[in-house]
Design a protein around this motif. Structure first.
Motif, short mmCIF file in Angstrom:
data_model
loop_
_atom_site.label_atom_id
_atom_site.label_comp_id
_atom_site.label_asym_id
_atom_site.label_seq_id
_atom_site.Cartn_x
_atom_site.Cartn_y
_atom_site.Cartn_z
N ASN A 1 0.85 -1.19 0.00
CA ASN A 1 0.00 0.00 0.00
C ASN A 1 0.88 1.23 0.00
O ASN A 1 1.79 1.35 0.83
N ASN B 1 0.84 5.20 0.43
CA ASN B 1 0.20 6.47 0.80
C ASN B 1 -1.32 6.39 0.70
O ASN B 1 -1.99 7.32 0.23
N ASN B 2 -1.87 5.23 1.12
CA ASN B 2 -3.32 5.00 1.09
C ASN B 2 -3.91 5.18 -0.31
O ASN B 2 -5.09 5.54 -0.46
N ASN C 1 9.36 0.99 10.75
CA ASN C 1 8.70 1.07 12.05
C ASN C 1 8.35 -0.32 12.53
O ASN C 1 7.26 -0.83 12.27
N LYS C 2 9.29 -0.97 13.23
CA LYS C 2 9.07 -2.35 13.68
C LYS C 2 9.53 -2.48 15.12
O LYS C 2 10.35 -1.71 15.62
N THR D 1 4.86 -0.99 8.70
CA THR D 1 4.72 0.38 8.20
C THR D 1 6.09 1.01 8.03
O THR D 1 6.95 0.90 8.91
N THR E 1 8.17 4.65 6.74
CA THR E 1 8.14 6.05 6.32
C THR E 1 9.24 6.25 5.28
O THR E 1 10.42 6.05 5.56
N THR F 1 3.94 7.53 3.78
CA THR F 1 3.72 6.31 4.54
C THR F 1 3.37 5.18 3.60
O THR F 1 2.45 5.29 2.78
N ILE G 1 3.00 0.70 3.28
CA ILE G 1 2.86 -0.59 3.97
C ILE G 1 3.61 -1.63 3.14
O ILE G 1 3.43 -1.70 1.92
#
Length: 335
Positions: free
Chosen positions: A63, A65-66, A142-143, A152, A154, A164, A166
């Motif tokens: 994913n 940035n949404n 980010n883990k 996630t 950055t 951001t 995924i």
């Protein structure tokens, strides 16, 4: 027999040539050279971890940035030797085993392959989970501890915009000793090949790098080989010398040819207990018949101290002539 029939992508990466064998009970069967045979037992060598072995990871984007903006890449991988590989979203739609000759280098040394579909460069570890890339971007993972699954990230692009994303990741491969031994940057020391037909021995060749710049070779063609029109390029070709190869713990390998071309593919242990490695083209494998030799190549790996040796034999037939080639390539664990 033309060079482009003898050599292809996987063959060049580990110096493997097409060959065809007559049956073992064939009276014309030639004796296999002892130096072309791997040892019976697969044992580990004596290797220290590379500088960034604990940072090696592949992040596959699920994913971006949404969905509000188009993704800049579909995966990014950090190698244990301190390099990264970014694969753009439209990479992979190419003929099988094509070599990437189009390259551009930015002021920081990052390199574009295949007109920018891949970006290769170096990274620095700023702090835990944060990496600065030589193309002016940054990754923050980010883990919490070692995980498998969705993470996630950055991503700061070259314009300084934080995005951001995924990704799917797997950090649990690092405990595997066979993976740890294989997955590093290797410098090819030499490659050897013995070429036969089902009627006669044709020739032998050995190649090596002189001071890491010029490929030197020693090739011998037998009288029978000369009579049938074989030449040195049928044994080995200096353009196909793979001066450096990288295996990553996430299943990627890269081959850097002496002529400047680059190849990117996938690998897996076909038989880990016996050191049988499979390399394959990343975008066609699984869609075609697995008996198609253009899809993959199996080879026998042996470690010796700080060296790796790869052995191969392969089958081919051309113009009603069977060919047999044994090959061995020797690598040192170094950048």
């Amino acid at each position: 027999m033309k060079k482009n029939v003898i050599y292809s992508f996987i063959i060049a990466i580990a110096s493997f040539a097409f060959m065809a064998c007559s049956n073992d009970d064939d009276g014309n069967q030639m004796r296999i050279p002892d130096s072309a045979k791997p040892s019976a037992k697969f044992t580990f060598g004596n290797f220290e971890n590379e500088q960034y072995a604990n940072d090696a990871v592949k992040m596959d984007v699920t994913n971006w940035n949404n969905g509000s903006t188009a993704p800049e890449f579909k995966s990014i991988e950090l190698f244990a030797d301190g390099h990264f590989l970014i694969t753009k979203a439209n990479a992979g739609n190419k003929p099988k085993f094509s070599r990437m000759a189009t390259r551009a280098t930015d002021i920081n040394g990052s390199v574009d392959f295949d007109n920018g579909l891949y970006i290769y460069g170096t990274f620095t570890h700023e702090k835990d989970g944060v990496y600065k890339l030589s193309n002016g971007t940054k990754i923050k993972i980010n883990k919490n501890g070692d995980v498998v699954g969705v993470v996630t990230v950055t991503y700061t692009n070259c314009n300084g915009v934080d995005i951001t994303i995924i990704v799917n990741v797997d950090f649990n491969y690092k405990t595997d000793e066979a993976v740890r031994q294989l997955c590093r940057s290797w410098r090819m020391d030499s490659q050897e090949a013995w070429l036969y037909t089902d009627k006669a021995y044709i020739g032998y060749g050995k190649q090596w790098l002189d001071n890491f710049f010029k490929v030197k070779q020693d090739i011998t063609i037998t009288p029978e080989g000369k009579q049938w029109g074989f030449d040195e390029d049928d044994i080995l070709d200096d353009d196909d010398y793979c001066r450096r190869v990288i295996f990553s713990p996430c299943g990627t390998f890269m081959c850097f040819y002496q002529d400047g071309d680059v190849e990117i593919g996938r690998w897996e242990w076909r038989d880990k207990q016996n050191g049988i490695l499979r390399c394959y083209e990343p975008f066609e494998f699984g869609d075609d018949d697995l008996d198609d030799d253009d899809d993959y190549m199996d080879m026998t790996v042996r470690f010796d101290g700080k060296r790796m040796l790869m052995y191969n034999e392969y089958m081919d037939e051309e113009n009603d002539i069977n060919y047999k080639v044994y090959s061995v390539s020797t690598f040192s664990a170094r950048y």
